[in-house]
Every structure is written in structure tokens, then in C-alpha cells.
Write an enzyme that holds these catalytic residues in place. Sequence first.
Site, short mmCIF file in Angstrom:
data_model
loop_
_atom_site.label_atom_id
_atom_site.label_comp_id
_atom_site.label_asym_id
_atom_site.label_seq_id
_atom_site.Cartn_x
_atom_site.Cartn_y
_atom_site.Cartn_z
N ALA A 1 -1.05 25.98 38.14
CA ALA A 1 -0.19 27.02 37.28
C ALA A 1 -1.05 28.34 36.93
CB ALA A 1 0.03 26.35 36.20
N MET A 2 -0.32 29.36 36.52
CA MET A 2 -0.86 30.49 36.28
C MET A 2 -0.31 31.08 35.03
SD MET A 2 -2.89 32.95 36.88
CE MET A 2 -2.95 34.21 35.67
N ASN B 1 0.46 33.85 33.52
CA ASN B 1 0.92 35.23 33.42
C ASN B 1 1.68 35.28 31.86
OD1 ASN B 1 0.53 35.55 36.23
ND2 ASN B 1 2.30 34.25 36.31
N HIS C 1 -2.49 23.81 28.63
CA HIS C 1 -3.36 24.70 29.08
C HIS C 1 -3.02 26.19 29.20
CE1 HIS C 1 -6.90 25.51 31.66
NE2 HIS C 1 -6.21 26.30 32.10
N GLU C 2 -1.70 26.35 30.07
CA GLU C 2 -1.28 27.73 30.24
C GLU C 2 -0.73 28.34 28.74
OE1 GLU C 2 -2.23 28.45 33.00
OE2 GLU C 2 -2.37 26.85 33.81
N1 BES Z 1 -6.02 30.82 35.38
C1 BES Z 1 -5.65 29.55 35.91
C2 BES Z 1 -4.95 29.54 37.24
C3 BES Z 1 -5.89 30.20 38.32
C4 BES Z 1 -6.97 29.41 39.03
C5 BES Z 1 -5.87 31.36 38.87
C6 BES Z 1 -7.81 29.81 39.89
C7 BES Z 1 -6.74 31.89 39.87
C8 BES Z 1 -7.57 31.02 40.25
C9 BES Z 1 -4.87 28.36 35.16
O1 BES Z 1 -4.87 28.63 33.99
C10 BES Z 1 -5.40 27.05 35.45
O2 BES Z 1 -6.34 26.89 34.80
N2 BES Z 1 -4.69 26.55 35.98
C11 BES Z 1 -5.24 25.14 36.53
C12 BES Z 1 -4.60 23.70 35.73
C13 BES Z 1 -5.27 23.64 34.70
C14 BES Z 1 -4.45 22.61 33.99
C15 BES Z 1 -6.86 22.96 34.83
C16 BES Z 1 -5.02 24.95 37.97
O3 BES Z 1 -4.29 25.66 38.50
O4 BES Z 1 -5.61 24.05 38.75
ZN ZN Z 2 -6.42 28.04 32.93
#
Ligand code: BES
Ligand code: ZN
Length: 848
Positions: free
Chosen positions: A267-268, A270, A302-303
Amino acid sequence: MAKNQQKVLLPSHVKPIHYKIYLEPDLEAFVFKGEEEIEFVSDRKIVDLTLHSAEIEVTGAEIIGGKVSVSKISYNDRAETVTFKFKNPLPTGKSKIKISFAGILNDKMRGFYRSRYKHDGQEYHMGVTQFESTDARRAFPCFDEPSQKATFDLSLKVPSDRTVISNTLEKEVIEHEGGFKIVQFEKSPLMSSYLLAFIVGHFEHIEETTPEGVRVRVYVTPGKKKQAKFALKTASRIMSFYHNYFGISYPLPTMDLIAIPDFANGAMENWGAVTYRETALLVDEEHTSLHSKQWVALIIAHELAHQWFGNLVTMKWWTHLWLNEGFASFMEYIAIDKLFPEWHVWTQFVYTEQAKALSLDGMSNTHPIEIPVHHPGEISEIFDAVSYSKGASVIRMIEAYIGEKDFQKGLQLYLKTHKFSNAETEDLWRALEKVSKKPVGRIMKNWTSKGGYPLVSLKRTSKGLEFSQKRYFSTKSLKKDSTVWSIPMSVLDDNKTVFTLLIDKRRSALNDFSKSSWIKLNVNDTSFVRIKYPEKELVALMDPIKKQIISEEGRFAIVRDAFSLAESEDSSLVDALEILKAFENEESYIVWSEIILHLLELKSLLSGTALEDKFKDFAGNIVKNIADKSGWSKKKNESHEQTLLRSSAKFAHGTFGDKDTLDHAKKLFSFYEKGGRLPSDFRGAVFSLVAENGGAKEFKKFEKIYMNSELEEEKDRALRALCSFKDHQLLLKTLELSFSSKVRAQDAFKAVYIMSTNPFGIDIAWDYVKGHWGEIKEKFAGGHLFSRFISPFSKFKSKEKADEVEEFFKKNKAEGIGRTVAQTVEKIRANDSLILREYENLANFLKH
Ligand code: BES
Ligand code: ZN
């Protein structure tokens, strides 16, 4: 500042103020056109302006107002920039540049990209963005650095029947000729470029409004609205929780969560428009397992934590990435523990986060939490268990030390002080220090600035306890490290007296424990360390383990460390296996998960050796009790963790060869095939057991399930099964399927990963990856999935394979995988020496 870093940072005397962006995506030709006006300010006269830009063609540029004109446009591919040269200098102060440009709607899940979906039986493509870390520059030229915050005005021209979602609410929709409309969004808050998002496609949504007045909406592709309910409810409760916890209102009127069919990450965050992989957001009451549902809740939490921590207050530079990710990874547990207390997610934390981090950070090829990064390739490599899980663990450690209340107050102070701005690690410590009046910065320094963590050894003397510390290395390393950490440490003995002290010397001592009949350190595993007990002390712990006087987390840590100490030659595998005897009556989910993890690892290490069958019998006997107790059906009033445990206990028992389990799995599967109910909580385990022992006939069945299922989670289960066969040809077919257009590129790495855990599959997967390296690189290089095609091979276990992997990547160099390759090779060598060292002892042990 490092020379290297200067090259990628834009000159700091120019700063953006506001972007006005207009975009016209062509969802059939997969290209887009755009126009933007950037208002910026310079503290000196400038003769040129450099912006980030990648794979974008600038078709025109002019300075608005005044008499300066652009005389030359040039690109720097390596720095991913475009430079506009002016005929005469631009005066100090505010200016505005207008740029027209064109780009591609790529299929690489980064920048502005396309994702495939079906609607009314027809295939369509949506336009989606994924900008973190440095891919906003692939959608429009910009100041693509986290501390270059600005406001954004966005409008898009799209087909009239599509929905457009962005960070803010729609301001105006203007109908346009030819079946198009122009959607204009409200001005965004002051924010970093990596948090901007826009999505265009056919969507349905459901919504509700929180008591604080935030409209929460969940968007899905047509037909999936039913699966959005859990996410909506959970998200709006979490928004209210954070509102109170952080003591700051969410600054936008809406919070959208959007499920995207093709998505590189989980997830991201934004701002106001969080995007998700479908499996990370959608819950189907009948087909989603409890495990996945919990994952969905955690990832939403998390997000949404990022909306404050990350979006409102952003790291100054990617070196401080852990502030974002470690913190959100910690906060997700705080929120979900409040929403679903019966899930006991904090107990699970030590297994899902801390153990993973200890394991990665125990390698020589780890890195400090804070690490200088320069080029985008290096940035993507630090999205790992060190930034996430070690980050979360050290935050949990400091929270345990200063207490929940002061911790929360400190956070509130930090957020208030830096809102709409940027911060670095020390800013957080300063805020916590101010509130708690404890030396947080001093304690935390080595935890974030140095790689690794301490192994604390205990010694009992006539006076009391003595502690010593040295850095833990999972393989006896040539590296010497004399770092001394400040360790908050709790001690428990049979009088249940708990102390918290701080070890910050190489050796320290504590009186008053001379009469204890046993001693347990790091009681609930809140500090990020491993513990080494003298043999006598370990023996003394067996009784309180059996009686479960020691907490679940504490018992878990004893199992975990026993196996780690065998790896590091501080102890032996036989000692670790002996300890398992104390866990006969154990029922804890995390303890069993850890035991099963190690037994499966050993099974794979011993596969193909003369000990394989004996070990499987031994392991089968260990898990028999808990597998039988779990049974094949849900009991009335069983706990959340009992449900979670059933699937891994049954799978383990079956994969260690228990005939009854395998027979029953077969029966359950054929019942399911005929339309019978097979609970989603252990459907995956049943699939895998059937596949492990199946052939071409079963292969066809799983292939059919994969192709026909509408739910991504069911597809995942089927894919896992397709990777679990023993037959060479069948496994090859699975790989071919995974890299074909029938499987989304976002899932291709899964086959490699799962097959690497199958002793019959790992060589096939390796040959396949080597043979298709060109394609993999073309598609994934620079993205966050790239390294996932490499790390699975850490399951190899011979020196020859270590050399081969090393050689291959020496010849096939690529940006952003250096550390992954080094870690993979290190782990293979460790596997090799572990077997060599332990084989004879294990053979003797298994004789009895
Ligand atoms: N900010 C990240 C998404 C991301 C990850 C963007 C790597 C660019 C590079 C997001 O908040 C995140 O951490 N997502 C995790 C899930 C989380 C519950 C551990 C993911 O995508 O695995
Ligand atoms: Zn994150």
C-alpha cells in the site's frame, strides 16, 4: 555533504511554492500530455533552473511575466533532471515557469502507470500513480525531494464515464467535447511531491463519515463493493482513534482508500488517497482468512498513521526514512490493539516484526537504521526489515522505557512542532526527552546510528547478577565491533520482582538476585537484544516455562534465541532442540509459530541427506500434540490465535509426513472441489499439502482455481499450491505461467519465492531467474520488487551455490540490489557451515 549526494540534490537556493498541473492521459495509447505552472522562489539571481524529470519529454518552457526567456533545455539521465537555461538572469524572489511535456503511461507500476481491469466483460486500463520514493518526476518535472514541500492544484481531462480520485476533493467538473470532462481538484495542503496521487478509471465506492467529520471512502473496481465493507469500517474507526491519539485533526475533508489491480507494494500512503494492492484492502467474509483480515487491518492502520507521521511531518531526507516506516509499523499495532483487543497483536509483534528484524540485523551485511543514501537505486534498497521492523522495535523499546503516557505526549509535541514541515531523528528524541525528562537521545543513539544489536550474557555470582554485552553476529564474523549499547533491561525471578535498569557499559552488575531460583531477562522482549544464559540458568528456566510463569513473549524469545545462538556458534542445534521438550503443553500461537519456523528450516536444510526422514519423524512428533489439539474445525468460542494457529500446525504436521493429516487434507480438498465448504482459515494449508503429494491431475485443478478465481487471495493460495509440487515439469509450468500475461507482474516474484522453499523447486527457480534475468531486469529494475527475485535464493545451502549466486550477480550488475545479493550469499554460506558443523551431532541426537 557527500560528493555523491550533491549530485542528486537540487540546488537549495531555489524552492517551489505552488504547482498548477493539467494532465491529459490517453488510456488507450498509454501516453499522456501535460502542462504545469510552477511558482518558485530563489534567494539569488539564477541563470538556469534544474528540476527532476525522468522519461519525460519537455515540449516547451517559458517564464511567465517579466522579460526572461528560456534559451536551452537539456537533460541529465543519470541525475534524472532537466535544466532550463535562461537568456538573461532571473531576478531574486518569486518567479513562475510554464512547462509543457509528454510522457508514457508505463506498465512498471511506478510514476504514472497503467493497470488492467475488467468492466462489463471488457478490458480497460486505468491510470494510477506511485511516486514514492522518487517517481513523481516520471509524471511531471518537479522538485522531487521530501523537504521541497509545496501546494498543488491539479486538473485532469478524462473520458466522461471515468472516476478521478486525487488527494483532495473535486472543485469543479467541466464537460468537454468528444465525451471528455475536465476534473479540477481543490488546492492541496503544503506537501512533499512523493505523496501526490491521481487515479483514473471505472470505480465504485462506499463511504461513511467519522464523528470528527472526515468522509472516508473505499474505492474498488466494478463488482467488488461488497468486499470493501471491512476496510471502510476499520478505516473510519482508525481515523477517529488517531485524531485523539495524536491530538491533531486530520487536515483534509476526505480520506480515500483505493484498491488497485496492479500494485508493486502492499500500500502507499498518498495524502488523502491511499492506494492498496487488492489483497491488502479487500475482505470477503466467506473467502478471506482471518490471517488476511488481520493483515488488512494492520496495513490500513499503517497507512493511516502516515497521514500524520510522514505526511504532516515528513522526514528531511531518505536517510531518515525509518522515521516514517518504523513509526508507522509501530503505530499500526497501537491502533489495531485498541480496535481489536482480542487479537493480541502486540503479542504477535515479537514474531511478526522483532524476530524478522533481529534476524536481518544479525548479519554482517546489515545496515544502520540511519544510512546515507544518494541515488534513487540506493533509496529503494532501504525499504527493508531494518527500517520497518527494527525501527518499530526500537520505538517499542523506548516506549516501554519512558511509559505510554509520556510517549504519546512526546509524539504530540513532535507533530505540533514540525507540522507541514520536515524533521529528522533527533527532533523526535528531543520531543520525547522534553516530556519524559529521560535521556532518550543518548540511549537511542547507537540503536539508530550503528548496525546490529547486542547479545547480552548473564552470569550469576555470589553477589548477584553480572551482565556483559557484545554485538551479535549470526555467523562468526571476521568483523570486530566494540559498540556498546544503552539497554533498558527488565529482570524477573521467582519472586516476580521486575526491575528496569540500563546496561550501558560493556559489563554491569545487579545485586539482590543471589537467592533467585531462576532468572529471566528482557521479560516481555521489549528490548531489541538476544540473551545468552549459562547452561545452568537455562535449565532452571525450564520449570517456569512449563508452568507458563514466564510470559508468552518471554517463552517465545527463549525458543528464538536458542536457534540463533546455534547459528552463531554460541550454542548448538541439539541444545535448541532439547529445549523444545519444555514446550510440550505449550499452546501459544507465537511460540508455536517460532518452533514450526525453525523445524521447517531444518527440514529444508536436511533435505536430500540421510537424516531427512528421521528428522521429519522427530519434527512430526513435536507438532503432533498441538496439531491434534487444533483439530480440523473451529471450536465454539475459540480465541483469535487458536484460529490462526490451526493452519500452521496442520500444515506442519502434514508436511512432516503425518499420514492421517495428509489423507484428511485430500478428503477436504475433494469436498471443496465438489462445491463443499472449506474454511478459508486453513484452505491454503490444505491446498499446499495436496499439492506437495500430488501430480499432474492435481496440478490441473489448482491451475483451474487460479484462472477462474475472482479473488486475489484465492489466486495466491492456488499459486502457492502450484509451487509445491515435486515434479520438475510441473514446476517449470508454474514458472512459465507466473511470468506470462495470465499472472499480473505484481505477483511474478511470488512463484520464485515460494518455489525456493520447496527443495524440489529451488534449482528450477534459480535456473529460470538466470535464464530470464534480462526480462526481469527490464521490467523490475529500479522498482521495489526487484530484489525479491534474489533474496529467495538464500534458501540454498551449499558453498558452490553461494559462489554461483555471487558470480552471477558480479556479471549481471544492477543498481539497488548490492546489499540484497551480499545478504543472500552470506546466508547461503551460513547454511552451509551450519550443516557441516551440526550434522554429526544431529545424527546422534536423532538416533534416540
Ligand atoms: N510508504 C510505503 C510504501 C512504499 C514502500 C513506497 C516501498 C515505496 C517503496 C507504505 O507505507 C508501506 O510501508 N507499505 C508496506 C505495507 C506495510 C504495512 C508494511 C508495503 O507496501 O509493503
Ligand atoms: Zn509505510
